[in-house]
Motif scaffolding. Structure first.
Motif, PDB file in Angstrom:
ATOM      1  N   ASP A 289      17.953   9.075  -7.276  1.00  0.00           N
ATOM      2  CA  ASP A 289      16.544   8.853  -7.630  1.00  0.00           C
ATOM      3  C   ASP A 289      15.585   9.654  -6.754  1.00  0.00           C
ATOM      4  N   ALA A 290      16.117  10.306  -5.723  1.00  0.00           N
ATOM      5  CA  ALA A 290      15.243  11.102  -4.851  1.00  0.00           C
ATOM      6  C   ALA A 290      14.673  12.263  -5.654  1.00  0.00           C
ATOM      7  N   PRO A 291      13.429  12.648  -5.432  1.00  0.00           N
ATOM      8  CA  PRO A 291      12.551  12.201  -4.344  1.00  0.00           C
ATOM      9  C   PRO A 291      11.570  11.094  -4.719  1.00  0.00           C
ATOM     10  N   ARG A 292      11.506  10.652  -6.006  1.00  0.00           N
ATOM     11  CA  ARG A 292      10.423   9.765  -6.428  1.00  0.00           C
ATOM     12  C   ARG A 292      10.707   8.290  -6.138  1.00  0.00           C
ATOM     13  N   PHE A 293      11.962   7.837  -6.339  1.00  0.00           N
ATOM     14  CA  PHE A 293      12.330   6.429  -6.128  1.00  0.00           C
ATOM     15  C   PHE A 293      11.372   5.491  -6.871  1.00  0.00           C
ATOM     16  N   LYS A 294      11.137   5.785  -8.149  1.00  0.00           N
ATOM     17  CA  LYS A 294      10.175   5.011  -8.923  1.00  0.00           C
ATOM     18  C   LYS A 294      10.578   3.541  -9.025  1.00  0.00           C
TER      19      LYS A 294
ATOM     20  N   VAL B 107       0.838  -1.202   0.000  1.00  0.00           N
ATOM     21  CA  VAL B 107       0.000   0.000   0.000  1.00  0.00           C
ATOM     22  C   VAL B 107       0.875   1.255   0.000  1.00  0.00           C
ATOM     23  N   ALA B 108       1.928   1.262   0.830  1.00  0.00           N
ATOM     24  CA  ALA B 108       2.822   2.420   0.914  1.00  0.00           C
ATOM     25  C   ALA B 108       3.520   2.672  -0.418  1.00  0.00           C
ATOM     26  N   ALA B 109       4.001   1.606  -1.050  1.00  0.00           N
ATOM     27  CA  ALA B 109       4.717   1.754  -2.321  1.00  0.00           C
ATOM     28  C   ALA B 109       3.800   2.317  -3.407  1.00  0.00           C
ATOM     29  N   ILE B 110       2.555   1.869  -3.433  1.00  0.00           N
ATOM     30  CA  ILE B 110       1.603   2.366  -4.433  1.00  0.00           C
ATOM     31  C   ILE B 110       1.328   3.855  -4.217  1.00  0.00           C
ATOM     32  N   CYS B 111       1.171   4.244  -2.953  1.00  0.00           N
ATOM     33  CA  CYS B 111       0.902   5.661  -2.640  1.00  0.00           C
ATOM     34  C   CYS B 111       2.044   6.562  -3.082  1.00  0.00           C
ATOM     35  N   VAL B 112       3.287   6.109  -2.911  1.00  0.00           N
ATOM     36  CA  VAL B 112       4.447   6.913  -3.315  1.00  0.00           C
ATOM     37  C   VAL B 112       4.620   6.859  -4.828  1.00  0.00           C
ATOM     38  N   LEU B 113       4.327   5.702  -5.402  1.00  0.00           N
ATOM     39  CA  LEU B 113       4.504   5.521  -6.848  1.00  0.00           C
ATOM     40  C   LEU B 113       3.583   6.450  -7.637  1.00  0.00           C
ATOM     41  N   VAL B 114       2.358   6.642  -7.128  1.00  0.00           N
ATOM     42  CA  VAL B 114       1.431   7.573  -7.776  1.00  0.00           C
ATOM     43  C   VAL B 114       1.846   8.989  -7.366  1.00  0.00           C
ATOM     44  N   TRP B 115       2.730   9.607  -8.135  1.00  0.00           N
ATOM     45  CA  TRP B 115       3.390  10.843  -7.717  1.00  0.00           C
ATOM     46  C   TRP B 115       2.426  12.019  -7.587  1.00  0.00           C
ATOM     47  N   SER B 116       1.277  11.932  -8.254  1.00  0.00           N
ATOM     48  CA  SER B 116       0.303  13.022  -8.165  1.00  0.00           C
ATOM     49  C   SER B 116      -0.479  13.003  -6.860  1.00  0.00           C
TER      50      SER B 116
END
Length: 475
Positions: free
Chosen positions: A412-417, A338-347
């Motif tokens: 890769d900061a800040p997105r870490f895709k 859940v955390a990874a998905i929230c960060v992955l969706v950058w918007s």
């Protein structure tokens, strides 16, 4: 009856006698107090490097590109080198001497970190700190498995693991205070004072270990344990343990069973879910997007650790009561996905990203549970248990030596895709290996139970062939 149920849920299996209760109180105080303080300073040291990096060390040492990741990778290499030798040394040198000696080594090296003038000097120091600090984590889990029953082990492992997280939590607060009040004092930067204070905290705890640590039940000479308590400490665990002398037969025993392979694979993969916290991704994110002070960048990631401590203690308590370890890993994987998905969706809004990083603190809950599970699986062979526990952490760190460089580089900061995609895949793989270990453990228990029943039949029926022979048909 209700009070006993509550007590068992909160603190594990209820002691069978007042003598055992008194013994457990002493063990909890002296073993947990030293191991937790030792691990606290261990993680304080690790977290201090992360906090120092975002608090001036990067600029002062002119660190470029992935120099920060290299520091952690070199430390990990030293950690890998020291893992199995340190755990085997606990069976040669008394733990009450080995643990504090290694702590003094890394305490002195921590002082040295405050004097470096370039990143290459820090590389060398971190390598040797990795070797000395490798004694702490798996060594303590080995000691806990030597003193505690499986129904007592999860909670103690959770408390021990939480003490390391508390070191991480305290490091952020300490760095912010040092940066604010000691920066520039004596001509030293705030991050240099951080390492000095870390070393000052470490050395007295090592002295405490020399005085009170009890070794293992078979060799303990602790002044606070009576002869009756020493005998009980062995009797309550040793009934089914096979004792072996240290020889090459150990390699054959370890490599011919599934335990080493299954447990090592489990933590090699599941341990990478801790990448959110171990690489201080939230701190790097806050630093990269801008708009936050140095104190805020040090303080805010503490929420990740706080949630990790809460998850670890609650899950460890629950697993001791139910004796089921695998659900904790399912919970951990759910939170990290859940955390990874929230960060992955950058918007997604900034508030949701804060929630995601804090929610990912659940990844730390798997650490205590996984090692308590391995202690439980290998409880019948001390030497195999020492090797399996060390190998679990060794393989995890072997992966971790290159994992952050590939998936979580500072550039890769800040997105870490890439890192967020890798996190989702890691969680899926962890669930698969968790099922495998659960299945193999249950199969081993069924086979052992079947052998025991056959053995009982042979003892009860001295001539089983005659008894089992079918009767001839009557003419």
């Amino acid at each position: 009856m209700r009070w006993q149920t509550i007590r068992q849920f909160l603190w594990g299996e209820v002691p069978s006698s007042k003598l055992e209760q008194k013994l457990l109180l002493k063990l909890d105080w002296f073993i947990l107090s030293y191991c937790c303080l030792m691990y606290f300073t261990n993680y304080l040291d690790r977290a201090n490097v992360n906090n120092a990096y975002v608090s001036g060390m990067k600029q002062e040492l002119n660190m470029q590109g992935n120099d920060f990741n290299k520091i952690n990778t070199i430390f990990t290499c030293g950690y890998i080198v020291g893992m199995i030798p340190n755990n085997l040394m606990l069976q040669v040198v008394p733990p009450r001497l080995w643990f504090p000696s290694m702590q003094i080594v890394w305490g002195v090296l921590t002082f040295c970190s405050s004097t470096v003038h370039n990143v290459q000097q820090l590389y060398a120091i971190r390598f040797f700190q990795g070797i000395s600090e490798a004694s702490t984590f798996v060594g303590t889990h080995y000691i806990l498995g030597s003193w505690y029953k499986s129904g007592e082990l999860g909670k103690r492992s959770g408390i021990f693991t939480s003490s390391g997280l508390a070191g991480t939590l305290f490091s952020g607060v300490l760095q912010a205070a040092v940066y604010q009040h000691l920066g520039g004092v004596g001509g030293r930067s705030g991050w240099r004072w951080l390492f000095i204070i870390d070393g000052v905290i470490t050395l007295p705890i090592a002295l405490y270990g020399f005085l009170v640590f009890p070794d293992v039940p078979s060799t303990t000479k602790a002044f606070y344990l009576s002869e009756e308590e020493r005998a009980l400490s062995q009797d309550r665990l040793d009934s089914d343990v096979v004792h072996h002398s240290l020889s090459w037969d150990l390699a054959k025993r370890v490599l011919s069973r599934w335990r080493w392979y299954g447990c090592s694979l489990l933590f090699a993969i599941s341990g990478e879910t801790e990448s959110f916290g171990s690489n201080n991704l939230m701190g790097q994110w806050l630093s990269a997007i801008g708009g936050y002070t140095v104190e805020q960048i040090d303080y805010y990631p503490s929420g990740v650790t706080a949630f990790g401590i809460a998850s670890t203690l609650v899950c460890a308590t629950w697993t001791d009561y139910t004796r089921a370890r695998w659900p904790v890993l399912v919970y951990m994987c759910f939170c990290c996905t859940v955390a990874a998905i929230c960060v992955l969706v950058w918007s997604s809004p900034t508030g949701l990203k804060f929630f995601a990083y804090y929610f990912a603190g659940a990844s730390y809950a798997g650490q205590a549970t996984t090692f308590a599970w391995a202690n439980q699986i290998c409880a019948d062979d001390y030497q195999e248990r020492a090797i399996v526990l060390a190998s679990m952490n060794m393989w995890n760190n072997a992966v971790n030596a290159w994992w952050p460089l590939l998936f979580y580089p500072a550039t890769d900061a800040p997105r870490f895709k890439r890192g967020m995609i890798a996190m989702i895949c890691t969680c899926a793989a962890t669930l698969g290996v968790t099922w495998l270990v659960w299945y193999l453990e249950r199969r081993e228990q069924r086979l052992a139970k079947g052998k025991a029943m056959k053995h009982e039949v042979r003892e009860d029926n001295p001539n089983p062939v005659e008894i089992d022979k079918p009767l001839k048909d009557e003419q």
